[in-house]
Design a protein around this motif. Sequence first.
Motif, PDB file in Angstrom:
ATOM      1  N   ASP A 108      14.855  -1.307   4.094  1.00  0.00           N
ATOM      2  CA  ASP A 108      13.746  -2.014   5.084  1.00  0.00           C
ATOM      3  C   ASP A 108      14.180  -2.139   6.343  1.00  0.00           C
ATOM      4  O   ASP A 108      14.482  -3.510   6.679  1.00  0.00           O
ATOM      5  CB  ASP A 108      13.340  -3.054   4.231  1.00  0.00           C
ATOM      6  N   THR A 109      14.513  -1.282   7.400  1.00  0.00           N
ATOM      7  CA  THR A 109      14.703  -1.461   8.712  1.00  0.00           C
ATOM      8  C   THR A 109      13.608  -0.815   9.336  1.00  0.00           C
ATOM      9  O   THR A 109      13.179  -0.001   9.060  1.00  0.00           O
ATOM     10  CB  THR A 109      16.119  -0.910   9.089  1.00  0.00           C
ATOM     11  N   GLY A 110      13.354  -1.867  10.548  1.00  0.00           N
ATOM     12  CA  GLY A 110      12.182  -1.506  11.568  1.00  0.00           C
ATOM     13  C   GLY A 110      12.686   0.119  12.056  1.00  0.00           C
ATOM     14  O   GLY A 110      11.731   0.954  12.287  1.00  0.00           O
ATOM     15  N   GLU A 111      14.006   0.317  12.377  1.00  0.00           N
ATOM     16  CA  GLU A 111      14.406   1.673  13.178  1.00  0.00           C
ATOM     17  C   GLU A 111      13.822   2.900  12.341  1.00  0.00           C
ATOM     18  O   GLU A 111      13.120   3.779  12.652  1.00  0.00           O
ATOM     19  CB  GLU A 111      15.564   1.510  13.420  1.00  0.00           C
ATOM     20  N   SER A 112      14.421   2.661  11.058  1.00  0.00           N
ATOM     21  CA  SER A 112      14.171   3.800  10.228  1.00  0.00           C
ATOM     22  C   SER A 112      12.635   4.121   9.909  1.00  0.00           C
ATOM     23  O   SER A 112      12.123   5.259   9.600  1.00  0.00           O
ATOM     24  CB  SER A 112      14.922   3.944   8.899  1.00  0.00           C
ATOM     25  N   LEU A 113      11.964   3.130   9.622  1.00  0.00           N
ATOM     26  CA  LEU A 113      10.533   3.219   9.108  1.00  0.00           C
ATOM     27  C   LEU A 113       9.800   3.710  10.440  1.00  0.00           C
ATOM     28  O   LEU A 113       8.709   4.464  10.236  1.00  0.00           O
ATOM     29  CB  LEU A 113      10.160   1.809   8.687  1.00  0.00           C
ATOM     30  N   GLY A 124       0.327   6.909   8.957  1.00  0.00           N
ATOM     31  CA  GLY A 124      -0.100   6.596   7.852  1.00  0.00           C
ATOM     32  C   GLY A 124       0.966   6.545   6.599  1.00  0.00           C
ATOM     33  O   GLY A 124       0.505   6.388   5.419  1.00  0.00           O
ATOM     34  N   VAL A 125       2.452   6.641   7.008  1.00  0.00           N
ATOM     35  CA  VAL A 125       3.116   6.549   6.003  1.00  0.00           C
ATOM     36  C   VAL A 125       3.145   5.028   5.580  1.00  0.00           C
ATOM     37  O   VAL A 125       3.095   4.112   6.374  1.00  0.00           O
ATOM     38  CB  VAL A 125       4.745   6.927   6.866  1.00  0.00           C
ATOM     39  N   THR A 126       3.211   4.964   4.296  1.00  0.00           N
ATOM     40  CA  THR A 126       3.266   3.753   3.542  1.00  0.00           C
ATOM     41  C   THR A 126       4.509   3.205   3.309  1.00  0.00           C
ATOM     42  O   THR A 126       5.449   4.135   3.146  1.00  0.00           O
ATOM     43  CB  THR A 126       2.486   3.920   2.301  1.00  0.00           C
ATOM     44  N   SER A 127       4.758   1.896   2.867  1.00  0.00           N
ATOM     45  CA  SER A 127       5.917   1.380   2.534  1.00  0.00           C
ATOM     46  C   SER A 127       5.914   0.534   1.529  1.00  0.00           C
ATOM     47  O   SER A 127       4.866  -0.381   1.383  1.00  0.00           O
ATOM     48  CB  SER A 127       6.540   0.592   3.701  1.00  0.00           C
ATOM     49  N   LEU A 128       6.939   0.596   0.456  1.00  0.00           N
ATOM     50  CA  LEU A 128       6.837  -0.381  -0.566  1.00  0.00           C
ATOM     51  C   LEU A 128       6.921  -1.774  -0.343  1.00  0.00           C
ATOM     52  O   LEU A 128       6.243  -2.882  -0.821  1.00  0.00           O
ATOM     53  CB  LEU A 128       7.831  -0.011  -1.655  1.00  0.00           C
ATOM     54  N   SER A 129       7.698  -2.053   0.469  1.00  0.00           N
ATOM     55  CA  SER A 129       8.120  -3.262   0.954  1.00  0.00           C
ATOM     56  C   SER A 129       6.828  -4.068   1.746  1.00  0.00           C
ATOM     57  O   SER A 129       6.692  -5.328   1.715  1.00  0.00           O
ATOM     58  CB  SER A 129       9.336  -3.434   2.127  1.00  0.00           C
ATOM     59  N   GLU A 130       6.282  -3.157   2.511  1.00  0.00           N
ATOM     60  CA  GLU A 130       4.876  -3.642   3.088  1.00  0.00           C
ATOM     61  C   GLU A 130       3.668  -3.841   2.209  1.00  0.00           C
ATOM     62  O   GLU A 130       2.662  -4.564   2.630  1.00  0.00           O
ATOM     63  CB  GLU A 130       4.533  -2.587   4.455  1.00  0.00           C
ATOM     64  N   GLY A 131       3.852  -3.338   0.872  1.00  0.00           N
ATOM     65  CA  GLY A 131       2.657  -3.444  -0.072  1.00  0.00           C
ATOM     66  C   GLY A 131       1.391  -2.760   0.407  1.00  0.00           C
ATOM     67  O   GLY A 131       0.421  -2.953  -0.335  1.00  0.00           O
ATOM     68  N   ASN A 132       1.677  -1.527   1.051  1.00  0.00           N
ATOM     69  CA  ASN A 132       0.209  -0.811   1.429  1.00  0.00           C
ATOM     70  C   ASN A 132       0.519   0.620   0.682  1.00  0.00           C
ATOM     71  O   ASN A 132      -0.205   1.265   1.189  1.00  0.00           O
ATOM     72  CB  ASN A 132       0.250  -0.719   2.828  1.00  0.00           C
ATOM     73  N   SER A 133       1.359   0.631  -0.393  1.00  0.00           N
ATOM     74  CA  SER A 133       1.286   1.983  -1.213  1.00  0.00           C
ATOM     75  C   SER A 133       1.045   1.893  -2.475  1.00  0.00           C
ATOM     76  O   SER A 133       0.568   0.961  -2.908  1.00  0.00           O
ATOM     77  CB  SER A 133       2.962   2.376  -1.282  1.00  0.00           C
ATOM     78  N   SER A 134       0.519   2.956  -3.024  1.00  0.00           N
ATOM     79  CA  SER A 134      -0.204   3.319  -4.166  1.00  0.00           C
ATOM     80  C   SER A 134       0.572   2.809  -5.409  1.00  0.00           C
ATOM     81  O   SER A 134       0.535   2.557  -6.354  1.00  0.00           O
ATOM     82  CB  SER A 134      -0.721   4.591  -4.501  1.00  0.00           C
ATOM     83  N   SER A 135       1.880   2.986  -4.881  1.00  0.00           N
ATOM     84  CA  SER A 135       3.130   2.430  -5.838  1.00  0.00           C
ATOM     85  C   SER A 135       3.389   0.933  -5.727  1.00  0.00           C
ATOM     86  O   SER A 135       3.337   0.138  -4.611  1.00  0.00           O
ATOM     87  CB  SER A 135       4.544   3.322  -5.482  1.00  0.00           C
TER      88      SER A 135
END
Length: 378
Positions: A244-249, A259-270
């Motif tokens: 969960d680093t801003g640079e890599s995301l 549109g890339v989603t992130s589990l830590s941001e809570g915007n994924s279907s997972s």
Amino acid sequence: MAQHAEAFFAQSYAEARTKFLAAAEAAGLDVESRAHPLLGREGEALALDVLRQGPARGRAERLLILSSACHGVEGFAGSGIQCGLLADPQWLAAVRASGVCVLYLHGLNPHGFSWWRRVTQEGVDLNRNFVDFHQRPLPANPGYEELASALLPRQWPPSAENEARLSDYIARHGRAAWQQAVSGGQYTQELGLFYGGHAPTWSHITLRHVLEEHLAGVRELAWIDLHTGLGPCGHGERIYTGQDTGESLARARQWWGAGVTSLSEGNSSSAPLVGLMWSIVEPVFAQVAPGARYTGMALEFGTVPLDEMILALRADHWLEAHPEAPPEQVLAIKRQIRDAFYIDTPAWKAQLLAQASEAAHQTLAGLNSGSPFSSSPT
């Protein structure tokens, strides 16, 4: 396009592996096979097949991994995509021109692929198996403990009273909490859903050995892990897999789109998950590629609604615990689990191949973007 894509997909693990090996040979590439200790449902040999396209070991600074069948039965889709890319002259030419090494990992979990199960021969969800088993306690999941007997009742199909328990949990906690409780990963119920295991599995150990051998000298790694089962049918969600680093995301979104989603941001279907496979990268880097940089995603293709997918998993796990089930029920449940993760239509397959090809080409461009290498893995 749909009829063209159909040719790369299979109806069994044995057929899928045959097509992959043939595609590699047609492309003039050699396959290195890591034999599995067990046989498949047709008595066939099982293996993690490794194909390297591009610079030899130790000579590639930039490497892309394309992997399939982390979750066994999901390999029908991933294998078809890999075979389609290997048969695509434009893709092969783009790889040659880029100087990037591409590592195709076909059948991370060949046993589950062959037997139409999501889990490994140990009954483990490979994508929950990457925790430190030397540390105790292992990650807790009290929500799953509460739901365990309702998810896998003694009789199948489940009763109305049984399903009411699950509905009550959703009513009290919400669907997001229910999904996380069910799928987030658990380490106590060995026959249960999304079980992370009590030790590294064969697939875990074999993957680590492959990465240690092939990542030596790499300075920039990208990884696209191919999955099915979540989201709208045919849509490929690009789920960021990394710290969960801003640079890599930000880099992932620069390469693959906003549109890339992130589990830590809570915007994924997972739901948020534990024990994820990508976490093996940093310790491997520390051993064979210090200072390398990683950018990864799970390319998740939708199949059926979430409730239908979970029901198929529940049925399959129930069946594993009840070998006395009548043959007709066995056949119905096995078909149910495959259909939940593999939509066997030309249009769906064409959608997958087109989206995966786009993502693969974007990754080559990202690896060749000229951005400076970081001083430490992110």
